[in-house]
Design a protein around this motif. Structure first.
Motif, PDB file in Angstrom:
ATOM      1  N   CYS A   1       0.814  -1.219   0.000  1.00  0.00           N
ATOM      2  CA  CYS A   1       0.000   0.000   0.000  1.00  0.00           C
ATOM      3  C   CYS A   1       0.850   1.273   0.000  1.00  0.00           C
ATOM      4  O   CYS A   1       0.446   2.296  -0.553  1.00  0.00           O
ATOM      5  CB  CYS A   1      -0.938  -0.011   1.200  1.00  0.00           C
TER       6      CYS A   1
ATOM      7  N   CYS B   1       1.344   2.429  -3.432  1.00  0.00           N
ATOM      8  CA  CYS B   1       0.141   2.422  -4.273  1.00  0.00           C
ATOM      9  C   CYS B   1      -0.228   3.850  -4.704  1.00  0.00           C
ATOM     10  O   CYS B   1      -0.281   4.765  -3.873  1.00  0.00           O
ATOM     11  CB  CYS B   1      -1.025   1.796  -3.494  1.00  0.00           C
TER      12      CYS B   1
ATOM     13  N   CYS C   1      -7.898   5.479  -0.408  1.00  0.00           N
ATOM     14  CA  CYS C   1      -8.298   4.080  -0.273  1.00  0.00           C
ATOM     15  C   CYS C   1      -8.867   3.855   1.129  1.00  0.00           C
ATOM     16  O   CYS C   1      -8.173   4.011   2.131  1.00  0.00           O
ATOM     17  CB  CYS C   1      -7.106   3.164  -0.509  1.00  0.00           C
TER      18      CYS C   1
HETATM   19  S1  SF4 Z   1      -5.866   0.038  -3.433  1.00  0.00           S
HETATM   20 FE1  SF4 Z   1      -5.751   0.321  -1.224  1.00  0.00          FE
HETATM   21  S2  SF4 Z   1      -5.463  -1.732  -0.398  1.00  0.00           S
HETATM   22 FE2  SF4 Z   1      -4.949  -1.801  -2.583  1.00  0.00          FE
HETATM   23  S3  SF4 Z   1      -2.715  -1.469  -2.645  1.00  0.00           S
HETATM   24 FE3  SF4 Z   1      -3.739   0.508  -2.910  1.00  0.00          FE
HETATM   25  S4  SF4 Z   1      -3.809   1.360  -0.849  1.00  0.00           S
HETATM   26 FE4  SF4 Z   1      -3.436  -0.831  -0.620  1.00  0.00          FE
END
Ligand code: SF4
Length: 357
Positions: A197, A200, A206
């Protein structure tokens, strides 16, 4: 839910730098190659599909070559990928497309055998650069986490919500890249276990990450352990050490593949009970001796099989749904489709140029 171009823009920026740009079906990205890859990817991971895709394209480089090939040749290339209905549908759809042309609308792709909503969308986006929303397993996971959807992911109502999210995030531009990007995010960062994460591109909004619920999502129903089915296969040899294989019915387990004859067994002594054989050839099994065992997990059950070996008795006839095969040639030629466990079993018991004795 309102559209979120910011989500797409952040994802596309990340994709340009870190996404997968050298997958075999991306170069060249023709409708035929994209379609074949999407069918293969329906239940199989990218890393497994790559080698199968390359071999499939070498054997069937064009739609016309695929349509003209016998089904056995297609099943042989598919052997090991599992879910063989995909190969049968692929072959049937190729023949439709040769007759009617390659579709260029979502509705026409959906009309082909084996093409569902997410697959049709993936083809439209990647082969035609048309905005279309996919919702494969990876995207479901990303959507459930990003939007914080915590109802069981198998439920129809949950899937509707996930689709709504996915649609809202899908941009009207760079459709092919966005589709690959959202799949790549799910496959490389937002993975089932140990998602990354902190790297990400969409972590700022998120819900799962912000609320510390990444490990909980997507929510699943409590899984029951798989039911177990037991069965017995017969390894029947002739005097020339060839093995008898039968083609399985086109519908059902390993549909259309060539396999050892499957024989029901009675509970007490493990041999076919009188009148219970699935194939008449199993009457030969009364003299068979234990030879091998294997287990194989399917989606809905685990198959535990014992294999008994014997030589064909002169007095016992054969069904007309089978043929004799020389095992080493069969394994080397790969020109008929064998279920993976059967192929593994034969390869383990028949190193190149060895006989059964
Ligand atoms: S979408 Fe959310 S859960 Fe998935 S990698 Fe990105 S931050 Fe993590």
């Amino acid at each position: 839910m309102t559209a979120s171009p910011a989500f797409a823009d952040r994802l596309l920026r990340w994709f340009d730098a870190h996404g997968r740009h050298d997958l075999p079906w991306q170069n060249p990205r023709t409708p035929y190659r994209v379609w074949v890859s999407e069918i293969m990817l329906q239940q199989t991971q990218v890393n497994t599909v790559k080698a199968y895709f390359e071999r499939f394209m070498a054997r069937f480089p064009t739609l016309e070559a695929l349509a003209a090939a016998p089904l056995d040749a297609v099943l042989a290339q598919w052997a090991g990928l599992g879910y063989y209905a995909r190969a049968r549908h692929l072959h049937a759809a190729a023949r439709v497309m040769v007759a009617q042309g390659i579709p260029d609308t979502l509705a026409c792709w959906l009309a082909l055998p084996g093409v569902g909503a997410s697959t049709a969308a993936a083809i439209m986006a990647q082969a035609f650069d048309e905005p279309a929303t996919i919702l494969d397993g990876n995207v479901k996971r990303v959507m459930a986490r990003h939007a914080g959807i915590d109802t069981p992911i198998e439920q129809a109502a949950t899937i509707h919500r996930l689709y709504d999210c996915a649609r809202a995030y899908t941009p009207a531009y760079r459709s092919a890249d966005y589709t690959q990007a959202i799949m790549d995010l799910g496959a490389t960062l937002c993975t089932r276990s140990q998602p990354q994460c902190s790297d990400c591109p969409v972590s700022a909004d998120c819900v799962a990450w912000q609320e510390g619920r990444v490990d909980e999502l997507p929510a699943r129903r409590v899984r029951r352990s798989l039911p177990v089915r037991t069965t017995t296969f017969l390894a029947l040899f002739d005097a020339d050490e060839r093995i008898w294989l039968t083609r399985r019915p086109s519908v059902g387990l390993w549909g259309g593949l060539w396999c050892l004859p499957e024989c029901r067994v009675s509970a007490d002594h493990g041999l076919p009970a009188a009148g219970e054989s699935i194939s008449p050839v199993c009457a030969n099994a009364t003299a068979a001796v234990p030879w091998a065992q294997f287990a194989h997990r399917f989606t809905h059950f685990e198959l535990r099989a014992s294999v008994r070996k014997t030589t064909k008795a002169d007095s016992v006839g054969l069904a007309d749904d089978g043929a004799w095969f020389e095992v080493n040639r069969l394994l080397a030629a790969r020109d008929i489709g064998l279920p993976k466990p059967i192929q593994t079993l034969l390869a383990a018991n028949f190193p190149p140029n060895e006989s059964i004795h």
